[in-house]
Design an enzyme around this catalytic site. Sequence first.
Site, short mmCIF file in Angstrom:
data_model
loop_
_atom_site.label_atom_id
_atom_site.label_comp_id
_atom_site.label_asym_id
_atom_site.label_seq_id
_atom_site.Cartn_x
_atom_site.Cartn_y
_atom_site.Cartn_z
N PHE A 7 0.68 -1.20 -0.07
CA PHE A 7 0.02 0.03 -0.31
C PHE A 7 0.83 1.25 -0.03
O PHE A 7 1.91 1.27 0.53
CB PHE A 7 -1.10 0.18 1.22
CG PHE A 7 -1.75 -1.11 1.60
CD1 PHE A 7 -3.00 -0.80 0.82
CD2 PHE A 7 -1.72 -2.39 2.06
CE1 PHE A 7 -4.08 -1.91 0.90
CE2 PHE A 7 -2.54 -3.15 2.07
CZ PHE A 7 -3.92 -3.06 1.45
N ASP A 8 0.39 2.24 -0.61
CA ASP A 8 0.84 3.66 -0.58
C ASP A 8 0.31 3.97 0.88
O ASP A 8 -0.64 3.34 1.27
CB ASP A 8 0.23 4.39 -1.68
CG ASP A 8 0.47 6.03 -1.39
OD1 ASP A 8 1.84 6.33 -1.16
OD2 ASP A 8 -0.24 6.70 -1.53
#
Length: 214
Positions: A7-8
């Site tokens: 994930f960002d």
Amino acid sequence: MIKAVLFDLDGTLINTNDLILKSFKHTFKTMLDLEPSEEEITMNYGRPLQEIFKSYDENRIEEMINCYRKINLELHDDECKEFADVDLMLKTLKSKGIKIGVVTSKKSDMAERGAKLMGIFKYFDTFITPEITTKHKPDGEPVLKACENLGVSPSEALMVGDSPYDILAGKNAGAKTCGVKYTALPLEKLGESNPDFYVDKPLEILDLVEKLNS
């Protein structure tokens, strides 16, 4: 088979949109006496600070970064917000044996601070920040490093993000990619990077992973 979800952080797992906007506005006004539109500022979300500020004044990059980080730190804890069900989504992924990583352009101190403030840092098996790699998003190196740390091949990873830089980093590493439709960017801007999948909200990541693994 998806064995890891990457994930960002900002705009994907943590709602820092107002924090980032206010930090940029303060920096541009203080350092350059500029008042860029919110749309202009938002279009830069996901890019490293150095790149952004270089396009405004390449002689004052470090000053502007320092100004940004100072105000960002002052506002941080009050302006960080939760996206609905992120905690539940991460907890459920872990319970299914899926490895979880973060790949962010944010420096480690503030990235970890935000993740701990939201109570989600405990879920991450790897946490890739700019200090760890030589190249940064949209280059694939940070995603490749995360995969290496997790012991999975890029083809077994799903990269999730709210900006084209996240999607391109995933693609350049050979991972599957997913854009979040709750991005602060215009959706067509995110679409320019051609994510393999989209989700409307964090919980839909669970359905996507289940579908890809069925």
